[in-house]
Write an enzyme that holds these catalytic residues in place. Structure first.
Site, PDB file in Angstrom:
ATOM      1  N   GLY A  51       0.951   1.096  -3.137  1.00  0.00           N
ATOM      2  CA  GLY A  51       1.971   2.021  -2.648  1.00  0.00           C
ATOM      3  C   GLY A  51       2.529   1.521  -1.336  1.00  0.00           C
ATOM      4  N   ASP A  81       3.681  -8.800 -13.959  1.00  0.00           N
ATOM      5  CA  ASP A  81       4.369  -7.787 -13.178  1.00  0.00           C
ATOM      6  C   ASP A  81       5.047  -8.472 -11.999  1.00  0.00           C
ATOM      7  OD1 ASP A  81       3.326  -5.521 -10.634  1.00  0.00           O
ATOM      8  OD2 ASP A  81       5.097  -5.339 -11.908  1.00  0.00           O
ATOM      9  N   ARG A 126       0.210  -9.720  -2.993  1.00  0.00           N
ATOM     10  CA  ARG A 126       1.651  -9.755  -2.699  1.00  0.00           C
ATOM     11  C   ARG A 126       2.109  -8.421  -2.106  1.00  0.00           C
ATOM     12  NH1 ARG A 126       6.139 -11.298  -7.212  1.00  0.00           N
ATOM     13  NH2 ARG A 126       5.407 -13.390  -6.726  1.00  0.00           N
ATOM     14  N   SER A 158       1.943  -1.131  -9.679  1.00  0.00           N
ATOM     15  CA  SER A 158       2.962  -1.456 -10.685  1.00  0.00           C
ATOM     16  C   SER A 158       2.387  -2.347 -11.785  1.00  0.00           C
ATOM     17  CB  SER A 158       4.153  -2.141 -10.027  1.00  0.00           C
ATOM     18  OG  SER A 158       3.704  -3.244  -9.263  1.00  0.00           O
ATOM     19  N   THR A 192       1.973  -4.404  -6.414  1.00  0.00           N
ATOM     20  CA  THR A 192       0.514  -4.346  -6.589  1.00  0.00           C
ATOM     21  C   THR A 192      -0.100  -4.197  -7.951  1.00  0.00           C
ATOM     22  OG1 THR A 192       0.255  -3.440  -4.379  1.00  0.00           O
ATOM     23  CG2 THR A 192      -1.609  -3.222  -5.796  1.00  0.00           C
ATOM     24  N   SER A 240       3.643  -7.898  -8.365  1.00  0.00           N
ATOM     25  CA  SER A 240       2.339  -8.456  -7.993  1.00  0.00           C
ATOM     26  C   SER A 240       2.430  -9.969  -8.044  1.00  0.00           C
ATOM     27  CB  SER A 240       1.258  -8.005  -8.971  1.00  0.00           C
ATOM     28  OG  SER A 240       1.286  -6.611  -9.131  1.00  0.00           O
ATOM     29  N   ASP A 272      -4.447  -7.979  -6.093  1.00  0.00           N
ATOM     30  CA  ASP A 272      -3.591  -9.159  -5.896  1.00  0.00           C
ATOM     31  C   ASP A 272      -3.253  -9.213  -4.406  1.00  0.00           C
ATOM     32  OD1 ASP A 272      -0.153  -8.474  -5.939  1.00  0.00           O
ATOM     33  OD2 ASP A 272      -1.691  -6.914  -5.976  1.00  0.00           O
ATOM     34  N   LYS A 277      -5.532  -6.262   0.404  1.00  0.00           N
ATOM     35  CA  LYS A 277      -5.387  -4.906  -0.115  1.00  0.00           C
ATOM     36  C   LYS A 277      -6.729  -4.209  -0.327  1.00  0.00           C
ATOM     37  CE  LYS A 277      -1.196  -6.303  -2.434  1.00  0.00           C
ATOM     38  NZ  LYS A 277      -0.322  -6.174  -3.593  1.00  0.00           N
TER      39      LYS A 277
END
Lengths: 269, 231
Positions: free
Chosen positions: A85, A204, A57, A167, A39, A207, A55, A71
């Site tokens: 999380g 990242d 994913r 992240s 995330t 994500s 995002d 999300k």
């Protein structure tokens, strides 16, 4: 009620199965992995309200479990909450607080306040001592104006003009720190949030996929699912559909699989 | 018997180093802090060095190990110069040397605890070079490089600003993007300071700037009171 029947209030998780679970692990039975959201989520204030971004994913370790999950969770007509999380924890927690807020609105007859949602979330997460893995970006507009909060898994809160979690939060925060200004215009704020989430998507590994946006003002909510889609699958080079007749039929049998009754035709009028 | 290990813990350390390719060559940036854990111990340390007339190196990680590496580099420069064969060491060769050095040390479980950015004139035929070497002996080349927290915070900004535009990015634009990144790093890296140096390699040679201060903005949350609780 007799005094010896009064029990103290319990809260938090029950760890009664801990011994049993450890024994099962030792015997080789592994529990299924947690689905995390990896995330990049963020939010920022602008002149007329706030913009939330995320995002899409969801990961299970190194595997992408969901390429296009949602999300940005609904909490109230004037409030949305991004969650990073553990996916199940984010869904369940935001769902629970959304219900509690609706009941509260019926009880008070008023619009929900952002601090109310924040307090409910933080007190619950603190009670569970961080075992509920939710890192949230809560944004909403109420009688006190637009407000943006982060709530960490252990229950601490921060009230800020721009926030990122997950992240990909460092990548997104780098974009915010170089370009956020007070009293931005809507287009600039949406572009900034889109760029911040994109920085997470491309830099990242936790994500990826699309950018979802949610604009909240005192006049309402503009939820933009799939605001930017920089990772769409290219068109497959050929069609893999099989032509009818591709498989040769050797024998076919129908009567032995059905019950054949002689009688009047079915009335289909 | 267990193999002997001397894998250490770094003591006096430097944080992120950034490097980018631009129109006229290479630019590196680093702050001038050497931390002692959480103490900002030495606030005027030069973590960007010149190697010969062709290469610049920036190092993060253990400073004593970097000082040793600097000493080794001086030795090979002298050795190369003594052979008097008309050749000199360029960035690509320095990078290769460091890669072998670092991998050799890691293979003996006694690493030199650094991550370095190497940049400069590629080799005798010209061209530019920008590469990375770390304590494990990992090496790679890219148009943008960042060590430490820079990899998480500055790299997204650098990639967006530079990738695809290495041949058109002007010196002013390059310096601005590095400065912006160093500022964001000062905001977000708790082991950094706002005193930086920028080094460049271009046709007119190598120049490493004097340490200079960065302006910062701290009034961003002026209107906010409390953290949402009962104030």
């Amino acid at each position: 009620m007799p005094i010896n029947e009064v029990k103290p209030a319990t809260g938090g998780f029950s760890f009664d199965n801990y011994a049993r679970n450890t024994m099962l692990n030792d015997k080789g039975f592994k529990a299924p992995g947690v689905i995390k959201t990896g995330t990049t989520i963020c939010g920022c204030l602008w002149k007329g309200g706030l913009v939330l971004g995320a995002d899409t994913r969801a990961t299970e370790g190194p595997i992408v479990a969901d390429k296009n999950c949602e999300k940005i969770h609904y909490l109230a007509p004037n409030m949305y909450c991004c969650g990073a999380g553990t996916a199940a924890d984010c869904d369940a927690t935001t769902g629970l607080i959304s219900s509690k807020l609706e009941l509260h609105r019926l009880h008070t007859g008023r619009q929900s306040r952002v601090v109310t949602a924040m307090t409910m979330l933080e007190q619950m997460l603190f009670k569970y001592q961080g075992h509920i893995g939710c890192a949230l970006v809560l944004g909403g507009v109420d009688i006190n104006g637009p407000q943006l909060y982060t709530i960490a898994p252990h229950g601490s809160t921060d009230k800020l003009p721009y926030v990122t979690m997950g992240s990909g939060s460092l990548a997104a925060m780098a974009i915010f720190e170089s370009r956020w200004k007070k009293d931005m215009e809507l287009e600039d704020a949406m572009e900034l949030v889109k760029d911040a989430i994109s920085a997470g998507i491309f830099n990242d590994l936790g994500s990826g996929s699309n950018v979802d946006l949610c604009v909240i003002t005192k006049d309402g909510v503009d939820y933009r699912r799939g605001y930017d889609r920089p990772n769409e699958r290219v068109q497959k080079e050929r069609s893999y559909k099989l032509k009818p007749g591709a498989s040769t039929v050797l024998t076919s049998s129908f009567r032995k699989y059905v019950e054949v009754l002689d009688g009047d035709a079915m009335d289909t009028s | 018997m267990e193999p002997a290990t001397r894998t250490q813990n770094p003591v006096v350390t430097g944080t992120s180093v950034l490097g980018i390719k631009y129109k006229d060559g290479i630019m590196l940036a680093a702050d001038t802090l050497a931390s002692y854990g959480s103490l900002a111990r030495f606030r005027d340390v030069e973590r960007l060095i010149k190697v010969g007339n062709t290469t610049i190196i920036g190092a993060s990680g253990d400073i004593s190990d970097f000082q040793y590496i600097t000493h080794l580099l001086e030795k090979i420069l002298i050795k190369e110069s003594n052979t008097e064969d008309g050749h000199q060491l360029y960035a690509r060769h320095i990078h290769e040397y460091l890669g072998r050095l670092m991998y050799g040390r890691r293979s003996k479980h006694n690493p030199l605890w650094n991550s370095m950015v190497v940049g400069g004139i590629r080799d005798g035929e010209g061209g530019t070079f920008l590469g990375f070497v770390d304590l494990q002996g990992t090496t790679y080349e890219a148009p943008t490089i960042a060590t430490g927290y820079g990899a998480y915070i500055a790299q997204p900004i650098l990639r967006k600003a530079v990738e695809g535009r290495e041949d058109t990015l002007t010196e002013e634009e390059a310096e601005k993007v590095l400065e912006d990144c160093m500022r964001v790093l000062f905001y977000r890296d708790a082991r950094s300071i706002n005193k930086i140096q920028i080094a460049k390699v271009n046709a007119s040679g190598i120049s490493i700037s004097d340490p200079r201060f960065l302006d910062t903005e701290w009034a961003f949350a002026e209107g906010i009171r409390g953290y949402g609780a009962t104030d």
